[in-house]
Structures are given as C-alpha cells and as structure tokens.
Design a protein around this motif. Structure first.
Motif, short mmCIF file in Angstrom:
data_model
loop_
_atom_site.label_atom_id
_atom_site.label_comp_id
_atom_site.label_asym_id
_atom_site.label_seq_id
_atom_site.Cartn_x
_atom_site.Cartn_y
_atom_site.Cartn_z
N VAL A 110 16.57 -6.54 -24.19
CA VAL A 110 17.03 -7.82 -23.64
C VAL A 110 17.21 -8.82 -24.80
CG1 VAL A 110 14.74 -8.86 -23.29
CG2 VAL A 110 16.53 -9.31 -21.62
N ASP A 111 18.03 -9.85 -24.58
CA ASP A 111 18.21 -10.82 -25.68
C ASP A 111 17.34 -12.06 -25.51
OD1 ASP A 111 19.45 -12.23 -23.70
OD2 ASP A 111 21.34 -12.55 -24.74
N GLY A 112 16.32 -11.95 -24.67
CA GLY A 112 15.52 -13.14 -24.38
C GLY A 112 14.23 -13.28 -25.18
N GLY A 131 23.49 -2.91 -22.59
CA GLY A 131 24.16 -3.52 -21.44
C GLY A 131 24.12 -5.04 -21.50
N ASP A 132 22.97 -5.59 -21.92
CA ASP A 132 22.84 -7.05 -22.04
C ASP A 132 23.83 -7.57 -23.10
OD1 ASP A 132 21.72 -9.41 -21.10
OD2 ASP A 132 20.01 -9.36 -22.48
N MET A 133 24.03 -6.78 -24.18
CA MET A 133 24.99 -7.18 -25.22
C MET A 133 26.43 -7.03 -24.72
SD MET A 133 23.40 -8.48 -27.72
CE MET A 133 24.91 -8.85 -28.61
N GLY A 165 27.51 -7.41 -21.86
CA GLY A 165 27.75 -8.55 -20.97
C GLY A 165 28.33 -9.76 -21.68
N LYS A 166 28.17 -9.80 -23.02
CA LYS A 166 28.72 -10.95 -23.77
C LYS A 166 30.24 -10.99 -23.72
CE LYS A 166 24.42 -11.26 -24.82
NZ LYS A 166 23.61 -11.46 -23.61
N TYR A 167 30.89 -9.84 -23.47
CA TYR A 167 32.35 -9.87 -23.34
C TYR A 167 32.76 -10.85 -22.25
CZ TYR A 167 33.61 -5.77 -26.24
OH TYR A 167 33.85 -4.92 -27.28
N GLU A 210 28.63 -12.28 -15.11
CA GLU A 210 27.92 -10.98 -15.05
C GLU A 210 26.41 -11.22 -14.88
OE1 GLU A 210 29.08 -12.34 -17.90
OE2 GLU A 210 27.04 -12.65 -18.59
N HIS A 211 25.88 -12.29 -15.50
CA HIS A 211 24.46 -12.60 -15.32
C HIS A 211 24.20 -13.18 -13.94
CE1 HIS A 211 23.59 -11.58 -19.44
NE2 HIS A 211 22.31 -11.82 -19.23
N HIS A 212 25.17 -13.92 -13.43
CA HIS A 212 24.98 -14.50 -12.09
C HIS A 212 24.92 -13.39 -11.04
CE1 HIS A 212 26.99 -18.25 -14.03
NE2 HIS A 212 25.80 -18.01 -14.50
N LEU A 255 16.15 -2.73 -14.39
CA LEU A 255 16.17 -3.36 -15.71
C LEU A 255 17.30 -4.40 -15.78
CD1 LEU A 255 15.63 -0.20 -17.92
CD2 LEU A 255 14.06 -2.14 -17.70
N HIS A 256 16.96 -5.56 -16.33
CA HIS A 256 17.92 -6.67 -16.42
C HIS A 256 19.25 -6.21 -17.04
CE1 HIS A 256 19.59 -10.60 -17.45
NE2 HIS A 256 19.68 -10.18 -18.69
N GLY A 257 19.16 -5.58 -18.21
CA GLY A 257 20.38 -5.21 -18.93
C GLY A 257 21.18 -4.12 -18.22
N LYS A 264 21.56 -3.98 -14.97
CA LYS A 264 22.33 -4.74 -13.98
C LYS A 264 23.48 -5.50 -14.66
CE LYS A 264 18.55 -6.68 -12.63
NZ LYS A 264 17.44 -7.42 -12.09
N VAL A 265 23.17 -6.10 -15.81
CA VAL A 265 24.19 -6.90 -16.50
C VAL A 265 25.37 -6.02 -16.92
CG1 VAL A 265 24.66 -8.23 -18.61
CG2 VAL A 265 22.59 -8.69 -17.29
N GLY A 266 25.08 -4.82 -17.44
CA GLY A 266 26.15 -3.91 -17.86
C GLY A 266 27.04 -3.53 -16.69
#
Ligand SMILES: [Zn+2]
Length: 405
Positions: free
Chosen positions: A143-145, A190-192, A194-196, A270-272, A290-292, A294-296
């Motif tokens: 995760v990036d948090g 996946g979390d990364m 999501g930055k797209y 994507e995070h929402h 896992l957060h990432g 879901k984000v992916g």
C-alpha cells in the motif's frame, strides 16, 4: 533517504530545497533495515517503546524488534491488535482504543508500527491522539499509505480519512518485503496501477472544477507508477530489485501526497469504488479484501468506463439538461475542454492492458475474482463518488450531469 530524494528530484526538478526539506524523513530501504531500529531509538534517546503488530506481523517483524530493542536495554512492550469477529484486523474504534489504552498505561515515548497498512493506520491515529511520534516497519509492499498523514478509519461502519501524523522514519527491510505473500505484492502493485486513473481524475478536477493541481506532485507520482510498470516482471518474481522499486514507488507516492497536503495524486474514482466496496463488506460482515487488490480491479473498471466516454463527441444536450448554476459551469467547462479531456484519457492504458499487468504479478483483475457481484459493481459505479464529495472526478461528472454520452 538519498535514493528516494534523488528519484523525486529527477521526477520534479522544479521543486526547491524548502519543498524537499518539508517532506524529508529518514527512509532505509535495504536488507537488514529492521536491525537499524534499535540503534535509531538509542541515538534519539527514546526510553520506552510500544511495538504494534498483529499475530502475523509479530512473527515477521515484531519479535525481532522486541529482541533487538531488549538487547540495547530500552524498555518495551508489544501490543498485538486483535482481529474483529470476521477474523480481520481493521482500523476501527475498537483497535484504536485497544492501542490507546496500552499507550496510556505504558506511557511510551515512541511507537513502532510493525505491519501492513492497517497496523500503520491504527498506530498513526493512536500516536497522533496521544501526542507521541511513530516509526514505520512495513512487513509487505502492499500500500502507499505507510508515510501518509491521513488515517483511513472505520467509524461506526463508515470509512473516514482523518488527518493524523506521518512516521519520523521508515525501515523497509528488503529481506522481509521480498518474503511477503504474492497477494500482498500484487496489492501494492494494484495500488500503484490505480495512479493511472487517479492522475487523470486529478487533472480532470483541476480543468473542470478548478481543484488545486501541482505538476511536480503529479510528475513524482507518474514516475513512481511508470517505474513499477517497467519492472513488472521483477516485481512478479519478487526479486530484490523489483521489490525495491515497488516499495520505493509506494513511499514516493506517499511523499507526493505529503508534499501536496492532500491525496488527489494517489486517489481518484478507483479509490472511491474500492472504499465503497469496503464499506459494503463491513455492513454485510464479510471478510475484508486487500486494499490494493480492490484498487487494481476498480482501476480497470474506471479505465473501461472513461475510454467509453472518451470515444464519443461531447453530448451537446447536457448543457440544456444542467439544472443549477454549478452544473452549468461544470458542463460548460467539460464542453470547452472535451478534446483535452479525451486526450488525457488516452494516457490511461485500456482495460485489457491493465488486466494483463495485474495478471502478470498474480493479482486479481475482474470483480468476480474478489467476490464483487454485478449488482454491487453497477451500484458502486453510480454511487461511489459520494464517498469523497470534495473531489470532482469524471465518474462523479458522469453520474451527476445525467450522462456524458
Ligand atoms: Zn491506495
């Protein structure tokens, strides 16, 4: 720290020294970084430490921390955060109070968060509440948090991100992180990925709704994202270089958020969607994902939707359909910038390309793989923008302005 700061300077050469100074923290990304923690505590003259972990991360990192800190004679205690009735450790009221009570009773002068994102969120908020600092020992590049100031907390079943504090230092031990389960590595990736879509949504919000924007912060985040995509094979193999790139990128994305003071660069539609699914799972008492991961999966859905929207010319009838002053302003802005918006969407890889990337690292790429059913997916695509009403994403525009056809 040099590696990370060098990468940031390269990605955003326009940043001046004072901006860089503001986000500088001690970061070690190397084999054996966990063994540097005790010396760090000694050097900073800390005398009492609480190590926060869960059952699993205690075995991975907590025990080593306890032993090495014992050896230098610093008083310490371990708090093992208990899982909820579904067996998940989550950052909710119960977990936070469990730690706060230990902090009040043991009165340490620093906390060590030894675990994944959730352990960090619990530690970050409890540290902030009790007015003591914390340091981070991530056990997976998931995760990036780790170094963010915002703590996403589940309060009475609703997810809220509350400003807390960032860590004073991060000890990212590559010999631990390369052993992390594939699913957690895939989640970090996946979390990364999501930055797209988050970078697109940020740009969109700045063009259409005048949201604040920083080219430097966007560049740092994009650079971190692209370095992960470039090294997808090494990340999939969990080799040292790949994992170094992944954890560096996650930390850089966190630093970019710190620099900007808000999470726009790293969190869009994507995070929402991910948060929406998470709250639904909490309501239903289902086990957390896992957060990432879901984000992916969400990023692919958002990419597909945005590419569909971009494939069509601007729907002129939307101007007449706008029902209030703000809607008229937004629709007019979209109309005026539609070609630019279409161009920006072209920078987001299409759904198939994103799916291939996620599959390469062994991550889920379709909603059914993570148990998200058609009904929930459809509902979330129409309602997820309510999760963060202070952001104007294209998803929100599409839902609020009738349809951008
Ligand atoms: Zn995230």
């Amino acid at each position: 720290m040099t590696d990370i700061m060098d990468r940031i300077k390269l990605a955003a050469p326009e940043l001046d020294e004072s901006a860089l100074k503001a986000i500088e923290m001690d970061v070690w990304i190397e084999n054996g970084a966990i063994y540097l923690v005790a010396a760090y505590l000694e050097k900073k003259s800390y005398q009492k430490v609480i190590i926060v972990a869960d059952d699993i991360t205690y075995e991975i990192a907590g025990r080593t921390l306890e032993e090495t800190i014992d050896r230098v004679g610093i008083a310490n205690q371990v708090t093992i955060i208990k899982p909820n009735s579904q067996g998940d450790v989550i950052a909710d009221e119960a977990s936070i109070i469990q730690l706060v009570i230990d902090l009040q009773q043991f009165t340490p002068d620093i906390i060590i968060a030894a675990g994944s994102g959730t352990i960090h969120d619990i530690s970050r908020y409890a540290a902030y509440t009790t007015g003591i600092p914390f340091v981070s020992v991530p056990t997976a590049p998931s995760v990036d948090g780790f170094n963010s100031k915002g703590a996403p907390i589940i309060l009475r079943g609703e997810k809220k991100t509350i400003q807390a504090i960032g860590p004073d230092a991060i000890f990212a031990d590559l010999s631990i992180l390369t052993q992390a389960p594939q699913a957690m590595v895939a989640a970090g990736f996946g979390d990364m990925i999501g930055k797209y879509t988050s970078l697109f949504d940020w740009k969109f919000g700045s063009i259409v709704a005048g949201e604040p924007y920083s080219v430097a912060v966007a560049d740092i985040t994009r650079n971190a994202l692209l370095s992960c995509v470039e090294q997808v094979e090494q990340i999939a193999e969990r080799d040292e270089e790949g994992i170094r790139t992944l954890i560096s990128s996650l930390i850089e994305s966190g630093l970019a958020m710190l620099l900007f003071g808000q999470s726009h660069s790293a969190s869009g539609a994507e995070h929402h969607l991910s948060h929406y699914w998470e709250m639904e799972y909490i309501r239903l008492g289902k086990r957390q994902l896992l957060h990432g991961a879901k984000v992916g999966v969400a990023c692919i859905q958002v990419s597909r939707l945005y590419h569909q929207l971009a494939a069509a010319p601007f729907a002129e009838e939307l101007v007449a359909e706008a029902t209030n002053k703000i809607q008229v302003e937004r629709v007019t802005a979209i109309q005026a910038h539609w070609e630019e918006i279409q161009q920006e969407i072209k920078n987001i890889p299409d759904a198939d390309t994103l799916a291939t990337l996620l599959q390469q690292v062994g991550g889920p790429s379709v909603p059914s793989e993570i148990g998200i059913e058609e009904e929930l997916l459809d509902r979330s695509l129409h309602e997820a923008h309510h999760v963060r009403m202070n952001r104007f994403t294209l998803l929100r525009a599409r839902n609020e302005l009738t349809q951008i056809k």
